[in-house]
Scaffold this motif. Structure first.
Motif, mmCIF file in Angstrom:
data_model
loop_
_atom_site.group_PDB
_atom_site.id
_atom_site.type_symbol
_atom_site.label_atom_id
_atom_site.label_comp_id
_atom_site.label_asym_id
_atom_site.label_seq_id
_atom_site.Cartn_x
_atom_site.Cartn_y
_atom_site.Cartn_z
ATOM 1 N N ALA A 164 -24.253 30.432 40.301
ATOM 2 C CA ALA A 164 -23.252 31.353 40.850
ATOM 3 C C ALA A 164 -21.867 30.729 40.941
ATOM 4 N N GLY A 165 -21.744 29.450 40.529
ATOM 5 C CA GLY A 165 -20.445 28.794 40.533
ATOM 6 C C GLY A 165 -20.105 28.051 41.802
ATOM 7 N N ALA A 166 -21.105 27.782 42.658
ATOM 8 C CA ALA A 166 -20.846 27.062 43.909
ATOM 9 C C ALA A 166 -20.384 25.642 43.620
ATOM 10 N N ASP A 167 -19.535 25.109 44.496
ATOM 11 C CA ASP A 167 -19.122 23.717 44.334
ATOM 12 C C ASP A 167 -20.092 22.796 45.074
ATOM 13 N N VAL A 168 -19.835 21.495 44.995
ATOM 14 C CA VAL A 168 -20.773 20.520 45.564
ATOM 15 C C VAL A 168 -20.933 20.716 47.066
ATOM 16 N N ASP A 169 -19.837 20.909 47.775
ATOM 17 C CA ASP A 169 -19.923 21.077 49.222
ATOM 18 C C ASP A 169 -20.748 22.302 49.598
ATOM 19 N N GLU A 170 -20.608 23.379 48.847
ATOM 20 C CA GLU A 170 -21.369 24.596 49.144
ATOM 21 C C GLU A 170 -22.860 24.391 48.915
ATOM 22 N N VAL A 171 -23.209 23.681 47.844
ATOM 23 C CA VAL A 171 -24.624 23.437 47.566
ATOM 24 C C VAL A 171 -25.219 22.515 48.629
ATOM 25 N N VAL A 172 -24.537 21.429 48.916
ATOM 26 C CA VAL A 172 -25.036 20.468 49.903
ATOM 27 C C VAL A 172 -25.103 21.099 51.291
ATOM 28 N N GLY A 173 -24.121 21.913 51.631
ATOM 29 C CA GLY A 173 -24.111 22.547 52.943
ATOM 30 C C GLY A 173 -25.240 23.539 53.143
ATOM 31 N N ALA A 174 -25.789 24.059 52.059
ATOM 32 C CA ALA A 174 -26.821 25.090 52.166
ATOM 33 C C ALA A 174 -28.121 24.573 52.763
ATOM 34 N N TRP A 175 -28.357 23.268 52.702
ATOM 35 C CA TRP A 175 -29.605 22.737 53.274
ATOM 36 C C TRP A 175 -29.395 22.013 54.607
ATOM 37 N N ALA A 176 -28.206 22.085 55.164
ATOM 38 C CA ALA A 176 -27.879 21.296 56.356
ATOM 39 C C ALA A 176 -28.812 21.586 57.532
ATOM 40 N N ALA A 177 -29.102 22.834 57.818
ATOM 41 C CA ALA A 177 -29.925 23.171 58.985
ATOM 42 C C ALA A 177 -31.356 22.681 58.799
ATOM 43 N N ASP A 178 -31.931 22.874 57.614
ATOM 44 C CA ASP A 178 -33.289 22.405 57.355
ATOM 45 C C ASP A 178 -33.378 20.882 57.441
ATOM 46 N N LEU A 179 -32.357 20.217 56.918
ATOM 47 C CA LEU A 179 -32.355 18.755 56.944
ATOM 48 C C LEU A 179 -32.256 18.239 58.371
ATOM 49 N N ALA A 180 -31.424 18.859 59.184
ATOM 50 C CA ALA A 180 -31.300 18.438 60.583
ATOM 51 C C ALA A 180 -32.631 18.586 61.309
ATOM 52 N N ALA A 181 -33.348 19.673 61.053
ATOM 53 C CA ALA A 181 -34.653 19.881 61.692
ATOM 54 C C ALA A 181 -35.658 18.831 61.230
ATOM 55 N N PHE A 182 -35.662 18.517 59.923
ATOM 56 C CA PHE A 182 -36.577 17.492 59.429
ATOM 57 C C PHE A 182 -36.246 16.137 60.034
ATOM 58 N N ARG A 183 -34.983 15.806 60.105
ATOM 59 C CA ARG A 183 -34.592 14.509 60.675
ATOM 60 C C ARG A 183 -35.091 14.362 62.112
ATOM 61 N N ALA A 184 -35.056 15.436 62.872
ATOM 62 C CA ALA A 184 -35.515 15.366 64.266
ATOM 63 C C ALA A 184 -37.007 15.078 64.329
ATOM 64 N N VAL A 185 -37.800 15.722 63.484
ATOM 65 C CA VAL A 185 -39.242 15.483 63.470
ATOM 66 C C VAL A 185 -39.550 14.097 62.929
ATOM 67 N N ARG A 186 -38.864 13.713 61.868
ATOM 68 C CA ARG A 186 -39.045 12.389 61.249
ATOM 69 C C ARG A 186 -38.897 11.267 62.268
ATOM 70 N N GLU A 187 -37.949 11.420 63.176
ATOM 71 C CA GLU A 187 -37.644 10.368 64.151
ATOM 72 C C GLU A 187 -38.870 9.977 64.970
ATOM 73 N N GLU A 188 -39.756 10.919 65.209
ATOM 74 C CA GLU A 188 -40.935 10.653 66.056
ATOM 75 C C GLU A 188 -41.933 9.702 65.386
ATOM 76 N N TYR A 189 -41.839 9.537 64.071
ATOM 77 C CA TYR A 189 -42.874 8.792 63.341
ATOM 78 C C TYR A 189 -42.367 7.465 62.773
ATOM 79 N N LEU A 190 -41.139 7.082 63.078
ATOM 80 C CA LEU A 190 -40.584 5.836 62.542
ATOM 81 C C LEU A 190 -41.184 4.628 63.255
ATOM 82 N N LEU A 191 -41.472 3.596 62.497
ATOM 83 C CA LEU A 191 -42.070 2.367 63.023
ATOM 84 C C LEU A 191 -41.073 1.219 63.162
ATOM 85 N N TYR A 192 -39.925 1.349 62.541
ATOM 86 C CA TYR A 192 -38.936 0.253 62.502
ATOM 87 C C TYR A 192 -37.578 0.812 62.900
ATOM 88 N N ARG A 193 -36.778 -0.052 63.472
ATOM 89 C CA ARG A 193 -35.435 0.374 63.911
ATOM 90 C C ARG A 193 -34.364 -0.472 63.248
#
Length: 415
Positions: A386-415
């Motif tokens: 559809a002609g989207a630029d890089v920022d538009e494509v990357v921004g489209a997954w921001a909410a899903d990525l934020a939710a995954f990052r929150a769940v991921r944090e619970e399972y990390l073994l190293y800091r």
């Protein structure tokens, strides 16, 4: 994303005890930060106590080595303290003789005499039947991952965990570093509608986790029946470190992953598998070289104009020895990462897709829409079309990525 946040402690009994052990405080880096000690090293140094009295099978490949480059199967087979009775090979095989999309089948390993079973493209009850037929009590996993959702070894891990649960087997994961650091998760999160062997569950395209952390995540969030799970952590590894800081030898995890530099770009440039461009297979720089017949300097110029952090794109010409454009000279780009800390492989991959489509009239997606399997939905493909630029494509997954990052944090073994 459909993440359940299920607590393993709720399972009770032996599973609850395993979960409590897995939830202990993360291991600290070794004082003075010497060489990283892998999960296998720690297991062996403890005399294989975790496996005492068990008939053991191991899922591994050529990356399952010691710091002095001996294979862990050869080491274990010669040690009376562990009863190793079977080996399970993933894609490319246990000894690594097969190319992409291949495996070694069932055979007896000439070096050790151990039966080798093929796990590639097996899951569910058929894979559980393999574990049952092998006679093992405990399945051990020791494979070097590269940090991308579509690299199949993590789904071999997932499938083996699920099958072990069905077969009533215990599961032990020996940890190894994420070679591109574990700093952050990046990229789109898989929509389960697009689940395949290059992505079974909703995790980010660059997950930023180790295999032991992923095993904990799979057990806690995705498996219908959790498996009795133990993880053997590394010591000395820090989330901010790239592979060259570990002091460990690099073994190509697959034929087209020759160096840690390949792994650094792979979670972005593997997207070109979903196009009619070469992703560099058949060259000495797979996934760092991209191109097709008819492309010239204009692609590199357009990509550099995006100002992608940490990377420069060079006009390049190459002739793949196999795969797309075999034996033909094609034009394209070579990625030169000059600042690993700021480099974002997924954003770079999107930038290269956007500019390739604009700079080359011959650009096309693979007819089977493989790009949707790699990115985890139709969103990237349809936005770029559809002609989207890089920022538009990357921004489209921001909410899903934020939710995954929150769940991921619970399972990390190293800091």
């Amino acid at each position: 994303m459909g993440l359940s946040r299920r607590s393993l402690l709720a399972a009770g009994g032996a599973l609850g005890a395993v979960a409590a052990s897995a939830s202990a405080a993360p291991a600290a880096a070794a004082p003075g930060h010497g060489r990283v000690r892998t999960g296998f090293e720690r297991l062996a140094a403890d005399g294989y106590a975790l496996l005492a009295g068990e008939r053991v099978g191991i899922v591994t490949n050529p990356t399952g080595i010691t710091p002095d480059a001996r294979h862990v199967v050869d080491v274990m087979a010669a040690d009376e303290r562990v009863d190793l009775v079977a080996v399970f090979g993933p894609e490319h095989g246990f000894r690594g003789t097969a190319q992409a999309g291949g495996s070694e089948g069932r055979y007896d390993d000439p070096a050790t005499g151990l039966p080798v079973y093929d796990t590639y493209l097996k899951s569910g009850q058929p894979l559980a039947d393999v574990f049952t037929a092998s006679g093992v009590d405990t399945v051990v996993f020791d494979i070097q991952d590269v940090g991308a959702r579509f690299y199949t070894y993590i789904w071999t891990l997932y499938d083996c965990m699920a099958a072990a649960a069905l077969a009533g087997k215990r599961f032990v994961v020996l940890d190894r570093p994420n070679p591109v650091t574990g700093r952050a998760a990046l990229g789109p999160v898989l929509d389960r509608t697009f689940a395949t062997f290059v992505g079974r569950e909703p995790i980010a395209q660059a997950h930023g986790m180790t295999v032991a952390e992923l095993a904990r995540l799979f057990n806690g969030e995705f498996l219908a029946a959790p498996v009795p799970l133990e993880t053997v952590r590394m010591t000395g590894w820090r989330r901010t470190e790239f592979f060259d800081a570990t002091g460990l030898p690099w073994v190509p995890p697959s034929p087209n992953m020759p160096t840690p530099d390949t792994a650094l770009v792979y979670s972005g440039t593997c997207l070109f598998e979903g196009t009619n461009l070469s992703e560099g297979r058949g060259t000495t720089r797979p996934f760092e070289l991209l191109g097709a017949e008819g492309i010239d300097r204009r692609w590199a110029e357009a990509a550099n104009a995006l100002g992608l952090p940490g990377v420069r794109l060079r006009e390049a010409y190459f002739a793949p020895t196999f795969s797309k454009f075999q034996g033909k000279t094609v034009g394209g780009v070579q990625l030169h990462v000059h600042d690993r800390e700021s480099f974002d492989p997924v954003r770079t991959g999107i930038g290269l897709l956007v500019t390739a489509r604009d700079a080359w009239a011959g650009f096309a997606w693979r007819p089977d829409h493989w790009i949707d399997k790699l990115t985890g939905s139709t969103r990237v493909r349809t936005l770029i079309d559809a002609g989207a630029d890089v920022d538009e494509v990357v921004g489209a997954w921001a909410a899903d990525l934020a939710a995954f990052r929150a769940v991921r944090e619970e399972y990390l073994l190293y800091r």
